[in-house]
Design a protein around this motif. Structure first.
Motif, PDB file in Angstrom:
ATOM      1  N   VAL A 173       0.849  -1.188   0.000  1.00  0.00           N
ATOM      2  CA  VAL A 173       0.000   0.000   0.000  1.00  0.00           C
ATOM      3  C   VAL A 173       0.883   1.236   0.000  1.00  0.00           C
ATOM      4  O   VAL A 173       2.043   1.198   0.414  1.00  0.00           O
ATOM      5  N   LEU A 174       0.321   2.338  -0.475  1.00  0.00           N
ATOM      6  CA  LEU A 174       1.012   3.609  -0.403  1.00  0.00           C
ATOM      7  C   LEU A 174       0.762   4.234   0.958  1.00  0.00           C
ATOM      8  O   LEU A 174      -0.370   4.222   1.455  1.00  0.00           O
ATOM      9  N   SER A 187      -7.348   4.264  -5.275  1.00  0.00           N
ATOM     10  CA  SER A 187      -6.124   3.511  -5.520  1.00  0.00           C
ATOM     11  C   SER A 187      -5.139   4.429  -6.221  1.00  0.00           C
ATOM     12  O   SER A 187      -5.513   5.476  -6.771  1.00  0.00           O
ATOM     13  N   VAL A 188      -3.861   4.041  -6.195  1.00  0.00           N
ATOM     14  CA  VAL A 188      -2.799   4.877  -6.763  1.00  0.00           C
ATOM     15  C   VAL A 188      -1.847   3.977  -7.551  1.00  0.00           C
ATOM     16  O   VAL A 188      -1.440   2.918  -7.051  1.00  0.00           O
ATOM     17  N   LEU A 265      -1.988   0.195  -3.770  1.00  0.00           N
ATOM     18  CA  LEU A 265      -1.141   0.440  -4.929  1.00  0.00           C
ATOM     19  C   LEU A 265      -1.546  -0.513  -6.056  1.00  0.00           C
ATOM     20  O   LEU A 265      -1.708  -1.715  -5.838  1.00  0.00           O
ATOM     21  N   VAL A 266      -1.683   0.046  -7.267  1.00  0.00           N
ATOM     22  CA  VAL A 266      -2.098  -0.759  -8.420  1.00  0.00           C
ATOM     23  C   VAL A 266      -1.189  -0.461  -9.609  1.00  0.00           C
ATOM     24  O   VAL A 266      -0.351   0.425  -9.566  1.00  0.00           O
ATOM     25  N   ARG A 267      -1.418  -1.273 -10.632  1.00  0.00           N
ATOM     26  CA  ARG A 267      -0.665  -1.167 -11.897  1.00  0.00           C
ATOM     27  C   ARG A 267       0.837  -1.161 -11.664  1.00  0.00           C
ATOM     28  O   ARG A 267       1.512  -0.180 -12.005  1.00  0.00           O
ATOM     29  N   ARG A 314     -11.135  -3.859  -4.894  1.00  0.00           N
ATOM     30  CA  ARG A 314     -11.034  -2.960  -6.030  1.00  0.00           C
ATOM     31  C   ARG A 314      -9.640  -3.025  -6.641  1.00  0.00           C
ATOM     32  O   ARG A 314      -9.470  -3.050  -7.858  1.00  0.00           O
ATOM     33  N   ALA A 315      -8.636  -3.080  -5.775  1.00  0.00           N
ATOM     34  CA  ALA A 315      -7.252  -3.143  -6.277  1.00  0.00           C
ATOM     35  C   ALA A 315      -6.952  -4.465  -6.947  1.00  0.00           C
ATOM     36  O   ALA A 315      -6.113  -4.541  -7.848  1.00  0.00           O
ATOM     37  N   ALA A 316      -7.640  -5.528  -6.541  1.00  0.00           N
ATOM     38  CA  ALA A 316      -7.366  -6.862  -7.090  1.00  0.00           C
ATOM     39  C   ALA A 316      -7.719  -6.980  -8.566  1.00  0.00           C
ATOM     40  O   ALA A 316      -7.294  -7.905  -9.242  1.00  0.00           O
TER      41      ALA A 316
END
Length: 323
Positions: A173-174, A187-188, A265-267, A314-316
């Motif tokens: 996570v950020l 998300s970021v 954190l994503v992408r 959501r991040a998944a």
């Protein structure tokens, strides 16, 4: 030099105590479950070893002698101690007693070990614990050298004589200030670190390989604004406004979150793999195996708030990376 040691066997002492208690060779033999001649031979051997009679006996009466009265409390104590020791061994063999030495990453130890200890002590109240907190490299060495029964850590290197059993994925996570505009986002992406001062963990940390792998994948050549020595220090640096960082979710329990916020954190979505590490070829005591069973169960897993669960779901949906 002569010795005062008297070598009487446990069967001889048991035979003697039973005869003294019942006043009959026949009754004592039946109580022990041996023949009367066998019991008589055991008493006779004990008397020859002592060089003194233990019982005066004829066809009708058995009476303990002065030597027998002196021996009786000693024999009773020896038999009690032996039964107690065997009972303790049985408790150990069945995993109900003994000591478990666990080496864990600080964040993982705080998140998983206390609940697992409580769960095991509900059924194994005599179990004792030793908890070693250490960074990943030192932790794995303690397991490899046998100073710890098991470790809770990241996956060891292939050349180490260690077995890894995966337990959970600890999502990255950020971490930012609560008043940072990023804190309001659902998300970021990791690319945000190219735009803001990035705080990096020390090279020996279990976190650094994860962040380095993602940054390489994203082809981001970042020069950290600072390298923090501990998670606690990291939280203080972020709270002071010196930068933002990426942390595994379990590490958040090691810092004060006052004035701080986390965002998935994503992408990609990255995570730190955490598992049970044991030494190949080592037979663990039963109580350690019982503790491992607790760790595998839901009783020791960290809980997630509903809000955090929604963010995780959501991040998944984004591409992920696990290291």
């Amino acid at each position: 030099m002569s010795s005062s040691r008297i070598d009487l066997s446990l069967p001889q002492l048991e035979a003697f105590v039973q005869v003294a208690a019942s006043g009959s060779f026949r009754a004592a033999a039946a109580q022990i479950g041996i023949s009367q001649p066998a019991l008589s031979r055991a008493i006779g051997t004990a008397e020859r070893t002592l060089g003194a009679r233990l019982f005066d006996r004829d066809t009708r009466h058995v009476e303990i002698t002065a030597v027998g009265r002196e021996l009786l409390p000693v024999a009773q104590r020896i038999l009690r101690d032996f039964d107690s020791a065997l009972g303790e061994l049985g408790e150990f063999m069945q995993g109900r007693s003994g000591r478990v030495t666990v080496a864990a990453l600080p964040s993982v130890g705080a998140a998983l070990v206390p609940a697992a200890m409580v769960a095991l002590r509900r059924t194994h109240p005599a179990v004792e614990f030793t908890l070693i907190e250490a960074p990943a490299e030192e932790l794995l060495v303690s397991v490899e050298e046998g100073r710890a029964d098991l470790g809770l850590s990241v996956r060891p290197a292939a050349q180490q004589r260690l077995r890894y059993e995966h337990l959970l994925d600890d999502p990255m996570v950020l971490l930012c200030r609560a008043d940072d505009p990023l804190a309001a986002r659902g998300s970021v992406p990791w690319s945000v670190f190219a735009q803001r001062p990035f705080l990096a963990s020390a090279p020996a940390s279990s976190i650094r390989p994860i962040t380095d792998a993602v940054l390489v994948q994203k082809r981001m050549m970042l020069r950290p604004a600072l390298e923090y020595p501990s998670v606690t220090a990291c939280g203080a640096l972020v709270a002071a406004g010196l930068g933002i960082t990426a942390l595994p979710r379990l590490t958040l329990g090691l810092m004060s979150m006052k004035g701080l916020a986390t965002v998935p954190l994503v992408r990609p979505q990255a995570s730190r793999a955490i598992g049970i590490v044991t030494r190949i070829g080592r037979t663990l005591p039963p109580v350690a195996r019982a503790f491992m069973a607790i760790l595998r169960s839901a009783e020791a897993r960290p809980t997630m708030s509903p809000a955090a669960r929604r963010l995780a779901i959501r991040a998944a949906r984004a591409p992920s990376i696990r290291t």
